[in-house]
Design a protein around this motif. Structure first.
Motif, PDB file in Angstrom:
ATOM      1  N   ALA A  61       0.831  -1.206   0.000  1.00 40.35           N
ATOM      2  CA  ALA A  61       0.000   0.000   0.000  1.00 40.35           C
ATOM      3  C   ALA A  61       0.868   1.260   0.000  1.00 40.35           C
ATOM      4  N   GLN A  62       1.960   1.231   0.766  1.00 37.78           N
ATOM      5  CA  GLN A  62       2.858   2.381   0.803  1.00 37.78           C
ATOM      6  C   GLN A  62       3.530   2.594  -0.547  1.00 37.78           C
ATOM      7  N   ASP A  68       1.554   6.250  -7.094  1.00 39.23           N
ATOM      8  CA  ASP A  68       0.427   7.082  -7.528  1.00 39.23           C
ATOM      9  C   ASP A  68       0.774   8.570  -7.433  1.00 39.23           C
ATOM     10  N   ASN A  69       1.431   8.953  -6.363  1.00 43.92           N
ATOM     11  CA  ASN A  69       1.820  10.355  -6.195  1.00 43.92           C
ATOM     12  C   ASN A  69       2.822  10.778  -7.267  1.00 43.92           C
ATOM     13  N   GLN A  72       0.926  11.149 -10.518  1.00 44.80           N
ATOM     14  CA  GLN A  72       0.079  12.343 -10.537  1.00 44.80           C
ATOM     15  C   GLN A  72       0.915  13.600 -10.769  1.00 44.80           C
ATOM     16  N   ARG A  73       2.074  13.668 -10.150  1.00 45.70           N
ATOM     17  CA  ARG A  73       2.952  14.821 -10.390  1.00 45.70           C
ATOM     18  C   ARG A  73       3.374  14.886 -11.852  1.00 45.70           C
ATOM     19  N   ALA A  74       3.623  13.713 -12.442  1.00 43.80           N
ATOM     20  CA  ALA A  74       4.018  13.670 -13.853  1.00 43.80           C
ATOM     21  C   ALA A  74       2.881  14.139 -14.751  1.00 43.80           C
ATOM     22  N   VAL A  75       1.653  13.678 -14.468  1.00 44.40           N
ATOM     23  CA  VAL A  75       0.485  14.091 -15.256  1.00 44.40           C
ATOM     24  C   VAL A  75       0.270  15.598 -15.127  1.00 44.40           C
ATOM     25  N   ARG A 231      -5.394   7.161 -12.523  1.00 43.22           N
ATOM     26  CA  ARG A 231      -5.617   5.904 -11.815  1.00 43.22           C
ATOM     27  C   ARG A 231      -5.266   4.771 -12.772  1.00 43.22           C
ATOM     28  N   GLU A 232      -4.467   3.821 -12.307  1.00 42.70           N
ATOM     29  CA  GLU A 232      -4.155   2.629 -13.096  1.00 42.70           C
ATOM     30  C   GLU A 232      -5.011   1.464 -12.623  1.00 42.70           C
TER      31      GLU A 232
END
Length: 246
Positions: A61-62, A68-69, A72-75, A231-232
């Motif tokens: 989970a970590q 994910d973070n 998201q920064r890349a997107v 989201r993947e």
């Protein structure tokens, strides 16, 4: 879906690196009342095998949250406009839409196929949403051939969406035989499709899709970007509804 985090050689408790991972991971869970001692650790984990499962899940989970973070920064850095470039994606829906949906997919990806019922329903029910369909073939030459066909089908735009969902709904391998059979069934001009598959614009779209995915930190399919949030993994009706509200 993502590849789960793997802790190699769980049976080999003598490994110093593994011992440290287990010690600090278990301590973080508050379940390790022993010193970093091989025999004590071995005995404790034999008596409490659920610790391994809990620790692995927490570490996974970590890692997922960190990934994910990063994505998201890349997107955010790439900017939403790049995903709606008609040279890269098949774009449909109003340009001023309040809700936007981007999908990267491979026609031979089982998780992409699992998302089809939800995506098709969402597409059909939301004509006020702007969609970007981006072929991202990562499963070998058959997937690349299918992607080239879909990209070529953009030149017959009134047939593209039906062709896309028909390809994605196949049970078996989507190869060239399947592609042309489905193209005919969905009303495409197959002769034109074959010619357009060799177009430089398809070469560009294919290369650009891979470049865009890399810049976005996307390394698997499907990947969705809804209202700028990535989201993947496979999605359901509820997933899409919640993502569209955010």
């Amino acid at each position: 879906m993502k590849e789960p985090l793997k802790i190699a050689a769980l049976g080999g408790f003598a490994g110093a690196g593994l011992a440290l991972v287990i010690t600090f991971g278990a301590a973080a869970l508050g379940v390790a009342p022993f010193a970093a001692n091989g025999n004590a650790m071995h005995a404790y984990l034999l008596a409490h095998p659920d610790v391994i499962v809990e620790m692995t899940n927490k570490l996974q989970a970590q890692q997922d949250a960190q990934d994910d973070n990063t994505r998201q920064r890349a997107v955010n850095k790439v900017g939403l406009k790049a995903y709606f470039d008609p040279r890269v994606a098949f774009v449909t829906g109003p340009a001023n839409a309040k809700t936007t949906v981007v999908e990267f997919y491979d026609y031979n990806c089982p998780y992409c196929r699992a998302s089809v019922p939800a995506m098709r329903k969402f597409y059909q029910m939301h004509k006020d949403v702007r969609f970007a369909f981006i072929e991202f073939p990562i499963k070998g030459p058959q997937s690349t051939a299918a992607a080239r066909a879909a990209m070529a089908a953009r030149k017959q735009p009134d047939k593209y969406v039906a062709f896309h969902f028909a390809l994605m709904s196949q049970d078996g391998l989507v190869d060239q035989n399947a592609v042309f059979s489905i193209a005919k069934k969905t009303g495409l001009d197959v002769t034109k499709l074959k010619t357009d598959m060799a177009s430089p614009s398809v070469d560009y779209a294919l290369a650009a899709a891979h470049t865009l995915a890399q810049a976005s930190g996307i390394d698997g399919t499907p990947a969705f970007i809804v209202n700028g949030k990535i989201r993947e993994g496979a999605v359901t009706d509820d997933d899409l509804a919640q993502m569209a509200k955010a």
